[in-house]
Design an enzyme around this catalytic site. Structure first.
Site, PDB file in Angstrom:
ATOM      1  N   LYS A 114      -9.084  -1.506   5.501  1.00 51.59           N
ATOM      2  CA  LYS A 114      -9.315  -1.939   4.119  1.00 51.59           C
ATOM      3  C   LYS A 114      -8.276  -2.977   3.705  1.00 51.59           C
ATOM      4  O   LYS A 114      -8.586  -3.970   3.053  1.00 51.59           O
ATOM      5  CB  LYS A 114      -9.300  -0.723   3.189  1.00 51.59           C
ATOM      6  CG  LYS A 114     -10.558   0.123   3.348  1.00 51.59           C
ATOM      7  CD  LYS A 114     -10.524   1.387   2.522  1.00 51.59           C
ATOM      8  CE  LYS A 114      -9.600   2.418   3.108  1.00 51.59           C
ATOM      9  NZ  LYS A 114      -9.675   3.747   2.568  1.00 51.59           N
ATOM     10  N   HIS A 158       0.861  -1.178   0.000  1.00 60.86           N
ATOM     11  CA  HIS A 158       0.000   0.000   0.000  1.00 60.86           C
ATOM     12  C   HIS A 158       0.896   1.227   0.000  1.00 60.86           C
ATOM     13  O   HIS A 158       1.934   1.246   0.657  1.00 60.86           O
ATOM     14  CB  HIS A 158      -0.897   0.027   1.242  1.00 60.86           C
ATOM     15  CG  HIS A 158      -1.729   1.273   1.324  1.00 60.86           C
ATOM     16  ND1 HIS A 158      -2.870   1.447   0.578  1.00 60.86           N
ATOM     17  CD2 HIS A 158      -1.558   2.423   2.025  1.00 60.86           C
ATOM     18  CE1 HIS A 158      -3.373   2.644   0.827  1.00 60.86           C
ATOM     19  NE2 HIS A 158      -2.593   3.265   1.697  1.00 60.86           N
ATOM     20  N   SER A 202      -8.374   3.754   8.838  1.00 59.97           N
ATOM     21  CA  SER A 202      -8.982   3.751   7.506  1.00 59.97           C
ATOM     22  C   SER A 202      -8.165   2.870   6.548  1.00 59.97           C
ATOM     23  O   SER A 202      -8.715   1.997   5.861  1.00 59.97           O
ATOM     24  CB  SER A 202      -9.037   5.201   7.012  1.00 59.97           C
ATOM     25  OG  SER A 202      -9.357   5.267   5.659  1.00 59.97           O
ATOM     26  N   ARG A 239     -15.159  12.838   7.966  1.00 64.10           N
ATOM     27  CA  ARG A 239     -13.835  13.429   8.237  1.00 64.10           C
ATOM     28  C   ARG A 239     -13.560  14.560   7.258  1.00 64.10           C
ATOM     29  O   ARG A 239     -13.028  15.608   7.611  1.00 64.10           O
ATOM     30  CB  ARG A 239     -12.745  12.360   8.119  1.00 64.10           C
ATOM     31  CG  ARG A 239     -12.691  11.431   9.320  1.00 64.10           C
ATOM     32  CD  ARG A 239     -11.821  10.218   9.016  1.00 64.10           C
ATOM     33  NE  ARG A 239     -10.454  10.567   8.732  1.00 64.10           N
ATOM     34  CZ  ARG A 239      -9.618   9.777   8.041  1.00 64.10           C
ATOM     35  NH1 ARG A 239     -10.013   8.617   7.583  1.00 64.10           N
ATOM     36  NH2 ARG A 239      -8.380  10.162   7.826  1.00 64.10           N
ATOM     37  N   ASP A 293     -15.839   2.723   6.803  1.00 68.94           N
ATOM     38  CA  ASP A 293     -14.868   3.736   6.360  1.00 68.94           C
ATOM     39  C   ASP A 293     -15.515   4.747   5.424  1.00 68.94           C
ATOM     40  O   ASP A 293     -15.152   5.926   5.434  1.00 68.94           O
ATOM     41  CB  ASP A 293     -13.672   3.067   5.678  1.00 68.94           C
ATOM     42  CG  ASP A 293     -12.602   4.078   5.310  1.00 68.94           C
ATOM     43  OD1 ASP A 293     -12.128   4.777   6.225  1.00 68.94           O
ATOM     44  OD2 ASP A 293     -12.271   4.215   4.118  1.00 68.94           O
TER      45      ASP A 293
HETATM   46  N1  URA Z   1      -6.080   6.795   2.548  1.00 69.31           N
HETATM   47  C1  URA Z   1      -7.126   6.148   3.139  1.00 69.31           C
HETATM   48  O1  URA Z   1      -7.571   5.113   2.671  1.00 69.31           O
HETATM   49  N2  URA Z   1      -7.649   6.691   4.264  1.00 69.31           N
HETATM   50  C2  URA Z   1      -7.178   7.809   4.813  1.00 69.31           C
HETATM   51  O2  URA Z   1      -7.693   8.225   5.826  1.00 69.31           O
HETATM   52  C3  URA Z   1      -6.121   8.469   4.181  1.00 69.31           C
HETATM   53  C4  URA Z   1      -5.565   7.933   3.043  1.00 69.31           C
END
Ligand code: URA
Length: 458
Positions: free
Chosen positions: A206, A90, A202, A187, A180
């Site tokens: 995922k 990631h 977050s 947010r 999320d």
């Molecule tokens: N990428 C994400 O998936 N979530 C965040 O809060 C910031 C970057």
């Protein structure tokens, strides 16, 4: 179980007390289970909770519980029946960062060469990627410039593709981590995006919904990074690694330089073109940093998967897989399995058809010393390659080509960037933005190393 009272949770966090696991799990359940008929929690209460976390933070247990509750708020990919080593990467997002398009096929090739007893590749990469937002690009937008390429696979189709190809690159489904979706939207409206705790929950909810055994994170630092300072990026890397490890996923973070676009091109199709060239053995000098970072990340993944005794040995193995053409064969398999017309890879340059282009020349001789990489990313977005709002369309052919890297000597009049757009009227503003930010100096600038730090370092 005790009844859930949102206000109790908000007040406890507001006053700096730790939340119990029950409170955190109840909060996330209320976020996803609410309906107009059952308003278990209001937007105002969720927003207040987010602001309380923004200021008070979360300890390691609270963060792990929030991440795990968010992960379990919807569908989770169940990799157990595949009996393979699941690994992914990631990136916190950058300009020209297309490493996923190289790393997925490199790992897939390694997995296909070593299948398990039931024929499933020994390593699988269930890569769930995002779209371009703000100044950063998105893997899905790049993949969708390949005719026919379907990024919207369901989890059964993901499993079938992994079994055949060792990797699949797909988008998030509405059923994966629905918590999320709600939290991120709030947010965005409440000035709480930048909390490292909320970012960690977050991202990791995922990624961990992919049922990973290992994860390698690329946390960018520098003028094009999501986080504003080195220290903020480092804190985020630390939280991401701790949260991954607590959940049972072997996790490593690399803090990497994002002071200039990575590789030769930044955009959508142009980035696919650059990767196809590399997979086919064509190594343009401007792609050097991209290839190096991809091999280092893939090297860590191969090491964590047990295919190399060190990350360095893994990086050498990655480069051999790339040079041998096996990663290209794996890429053709993945793209075809996802419906892509692989004939376009025979001559990717021929498919690049921007309606307008403009070359930006060096205004003086010296060394290319600095640029604000975020501004370069915004210039790419304004050319049409990115989106101003979620859901906007993106152009396949817009983008930029870099002709020089930081620290390189340049001559007055030498091309520094070529800009591409599908609309000639979109060239002026990005050109001005690039002109403003590019600095040429008479003395050799100090350039940061590509890998600034590795966490954990051992
Ligand atoms: N990428 C994400 O998936 N979530 C965040 O809060 C910031 C970057």
């Amino acid at each position: 179980m005790n009844p859930f009272h949102p206000l109790d949770v908000i007040l406890r966090k507001r006053d700096g007390h730790p939340l119990s696991d029950d409170q955190i799990q109840g909060f996330v359940r209320a976020v996803v289970d609410r309906t107009p008929d059952r308003p278990l929690i209001t937007d105002a209460q969720i927003a207040a909770f987010l602001m309380a976390v923004f200021w008070r933070g979360l300890d390691t247990r609270e963060l792990a519980t929030l991440t795990s509750a968010m992960r379990s708020s919807g569908d989770v990919f169940d990799a157990a029946s595949l009996n393979t080593f699941t690994v992914d990467k990631h990136s916190t997002g950058g300009v020209g960062d297309k490493t996923s398009l190289l790393i997925a096929p490199i790992l897939a090739a390694a997995g296909l060469e070593n299948p398990g007893p039931d024929g499933v590749p020994g390593i699988c990469v269930p890569m769930i990627s995002g779209r371009s937002l703000g100044h950063t690009g998105g893997t899905l937008d790049k993949l969708e410039t390949i005719p026919g390429f379907n990024t919207q696979l369901n989890l059964d189709e993901l499993a079938a593709t992994l079994k055949r190809c060792g990797a699949a690159l797909i988008g998030q489904t509405p059923r994966i981590v629905p918590a999320d979706r709600t939290l991120y939207a709030l947010r965005d409206h409440t000035g709480t995006v930048e909390s490292p705790f909320l970012i960690t929950a977050s991202i990791m909810s995922k990624k961990l919904a992919e049922s990973l055994k290992a994860l390698v994170l690329d946390v960018k630092v520098g003028s094009g990074a999501f986080m504003p300072t080195y220290e903020a990026s480092r804190q985020l890397a630390d939280l991401l690694v701790k949260t991954g490890v607590i959940s049972g996923t072997r996790t490593v973070a690399l803090l990497t330089r994002m002071d200039e676009p990575l590789g030769r091109f930044s955009g959508n199709w142009v980035e696919v073109w650059e990767c196809v060239d590399i997979l086919r053995g064509i190594r343009h000098p401007m792609s050097h940093d991209l290839i190096e970072l991809s091999n280092i990340m893939a090297g860590w993944m191969l090491h964590l998967a047990g295919r190399a005794s060190t990350a360095e040995e893994g990086a050498r193995l990655s480069d051999r897989i790339l040079s041998s053409g096996k990663a290209y064969q794996a890429w053709l398999g993945i793209a075809a399995a996802q419906g892509g017309d692989v004939r376009v890879f025979d001559d990717p340059a021929a498919r690049h058809k921007p309606a307008a282009r403009r070359v930006l020349m060096a205004e003086s001789s010296g060394y290319l010393a600095s640029m604000n990489c975020k501004q370069v990313g915004w210039a790419v977005q304004r050319l049409g390659a990115g989106r101003a709002r979620p859901g906007d369309p993106v152009s396949a052919h817009a983008g930029i080509e870099s002709h020089a890297k930081l620290g390189q000597p340049v001559e007055q009049g030498q091309p520094l960037f070529t800009l591409f757009s599908e609309d000639a009227s979109l060239l002026d503003e990005p050109e001005q933005m690039l002109r403003e930010t590019l600095q040429i100096s008479s003395t050799m600038p100090r350039i940061q190393p590509l890998i600034r730090e590795t966490i954990p370092s051992a």
